[in-house]
Design a protein around this motif. Structure first.
Motif, short mmCIF file in Angstrom:
data_model
loop_
_atom_site.label_atom_id
_atom_site.label_comp_id
_atom_site.label_asym_id
_atom_site.label_seq_id
_atom_site.Cartn_x
_atom_site.Cartn_y
_atom_site.Cartn_z
N ILE A 1 0.90 -1.13 0.07
CA ILE A 1 -0.05 -0.15 0.04
C ILE A 1 1.00 1.17 0.01
O ILE A 1 1.89 1.27 0.75
CB ILE A 1 -1.01 0.01 1.33
CG1 ILE A 1 -1.76 -1.38 1.17
CG2 ILE A 1 -1.55 1.33 1.43
CD1 ILE A 1 -2.62 -1.33 2.36
N PRO A 2 0.49 2.15 -0.80
CA PRO A 2 1.49 3.45 -0.97
C PRO A 2 1.41 4.18 0.49
O PRO A 2 0.45 4.15 1.11
CB PRO A 2 1.00 4.14 -2.03
CG PRO A 2 -0.08 3.37 -2.78
CD PRO A 2 -0.48 2.19 -2.10
N GLU A 3 2.46 5.08 0.62
CA GLU A 3 2.43 5.77 1.81
C GLU A 3 1.15 6.53 2.16
O GLU A 3 0.87 6.78 2.96
CB GLU A 3 3.76 6.48 2.05
CG GLU A 3 4.07 7.20 3.43
CD GLU A 3 4.37 5.89 4.33
OE1 GLU A 3 4.07 6.09 5.38
OE2 GLU A 3 4.86 5.34 4.05
N THR A 4 0.70 7.14 0.90
CA THR A 4 -0.66 8.12 1.07
C THR A 4 -1.70 7.24 1.65
O THR A 4 -2.56 7.59 2.21
CB THR A 4 -0.74 8.96 -0.13
OG1 THR A 4 -1.03 7.99 -1.17
CG2 THR A 4 0.19 9.90 -0.47
N GLY A 5 -1.74 6.05 0.81
CA GLY A 5 -2.90 5.10 1.21
C GLY A 5 -2.81 4.63 2.77
O GLY A 5 -3.82 4.67 3.32
N ARG A 6 -1.76 4.18 2.98
CA ARG A 6 -1.60 3.90 4.69
C ARG A 6 -1.90 4.99 5.50
O ARG A 6 -2.61 4.78 6.59
CB ARG A 6 0.22 3.76 4.85
CG ARG A 6 0.53 2.29 4.15
CD ARG A 6 1.84 2.12 4.44
NE ARG A 6 2.44 1.08 3.49
CZ ARG A 6 3.49 0.35 3.83
NH1 ARG A 6 4.18 0.57 4.68
NH2 ARG A 6 4.03 -0.62 3.18
N GLU A 7 -1.36 6.43 5.20
CA GLU A 7 -1.88 7.71 5.91
C GLU A 7 -3.41 7.60 5.99
O GLU A 7 -4.00 7.94 6.93
CB GLU A 7 -1.28 8.72 5.51
CG GLU A 7 -1.24 9.72 6.20
CD GLU A 7 -0.69 9.81 7.64
OE1 GLU A 7 -1.42 10.14 8.71
OE2 GLU A 7 0.55 9.10 7.76
N VAL B 1 -0.20 -0.82 7.85
CA VAL B 1 -0.09 0.39 8.63
C VAL B 1 0.51 0.25 9.92
O VAL B 1 0.48 1.44 10.87
CB VAL B 1 -1.68 1.05 8.92
CG1 VAL B 1 -2.11 1.17 7.51
CG2 VAL B 1 -2.33 0.03 9.85
N ARG B 2 1.18 -0.85 10.36
CA ARG B 2 1.73 -0.95 11.60
C ARG B 2 2.88 0.17 12.08
O ARG B 2 2.97 0.38 13.12
CB ARG B 2 2.30 -2.30 11.69
CG ARG B 2 2.82 -2.72 13.10
CD ARG B 2 3.34 -4.28 13.16
NE ARG B 2 3.97 -4.40 14.29
CZ ARG B 2 5.28 -4.85 14.39
NH1 ARG B 2 5.78 -5.48 13.33
NH2 ARG B 2 5.75 -5.36 15.53
N THR B 3 3.53 0.65 11.15
CA THR B 3 4.69 1.35 11.30
C THR B 3 3.95 2.79 11.82
O THR B 3 4.82 3.61 12.29
CB THR B 3 5.52 1.50 10.09
OG1 THR B 3 4.70 1.89 8.93
CG2 THR B 3 6.15 0.19 9.86
N LYS B 4 2.77 3.10 11.39
CA LYS B 4 2.27 4.45 11.78
C LYS B 4 1.89 4.51 13.13
O LYS B 4 1.50 5.74 13.59
CB LYS B 4 1.00 4.67 10.85
CG LYS B 4 1.25 4.69 9.42
CD LYS B 4 1.75 5.74 9.01
CE LYS B 4 2.13 6.06 7.49
NZ LYS B 4 2.97 7.18 7.09
N TYR B 5 1.80 3.54 13.83
CA TYR B 5 1.56 3.37 15.36
C TYR B 5 3.02 3.26 16.12
O TYR B 5 3.57 2.38 16.05
CB TYR B 5 0.54 2.21 15.59
CG TYR B 5 -0.75 2.62 15.02
CD1 TYR B 5 -1.76 3.39 15.57
CD2 TYR B 5 -1.04 1.98 13.71
CE1 TYR B 5 -2.98 3.46 14.82
CE2 TYR B 5 -2.13 2.30 13.20
CZ TYR B 5 -3.27 2.79 13.68
OH TYR B 5 -4.51 3.04 13.03
#
Length: 145
Positions: free
Chosen positions: A25-31, A140-144
């Motif tokens: 998933i691209p970074e914008t999609g993850r965000e 998305v785990r790295t976003k937390y």
């Protein structure tokens, strides 16, 4: 030397669902997922609450009239349902605040959902739903933090 998957569950799933995943998933999609997923979860839980309460109420009311085979299965499902909803409710503050503890609780809720689906015989649903849910969670785990 070939890279091997870690032995722990989280490391194993991270290895195959993030590092070795054919589609990232691209970074914008993850965000975007991190921003809207807690709201979607909250809305769906609020919408399902009346249906859940009615189903539990009717199921409990029918227990005295149910056969011996119905009672253990109903009790089993209720326990898993309460555990799932409890973990998801507990995860929401952490998901909104982007804390790792919130992500971890959502991960445990997903595992409970997968185990319950498999144990009631919905093997295909457990596999497909589990892979999709875990894929999104681990992407998305790295976003937390």
């Amino acid at each position: 030397m070939a890279e091997t998957a870690p032995k722990d569950l989280v490391g194993f799933l991270d290895f195959y669902l993030v590092q070795k995943a054919p589609i990232q998933i691209p970074e914008t999609g993850r965000e975007l997922i991190v921003k809207i997923a807690p709201w979607i979860c909250l809305i769906l839980m609020l919408l399902s609450l009346p249906v859940l309460l009615v189903a539990l109420g009717i199921g409990t009311a029918l227990l005295p009239f149910a056969g011996a085979a119905y009672v253990p299965g109903f009790t089993f499902s209720v326990i898993f349902l309460i555990a799932y909803y409890g973990l998801m409710i507990a995860s929401l503050p952490g998901l909104f605040a982007r804390r790792a503890a919130g992500w971890r609780l959502a991960f445990y809720a997903e595992l409970i959902s997968i185990v319950h689906s498999a144990m009631i015989g919905a093997i295909i649903g457990a596999i497909v739903g589990g892979v999709i849910g875990l894929y999104l969670l681990f992407q998305v785990r790295t976003k937390y933090s």
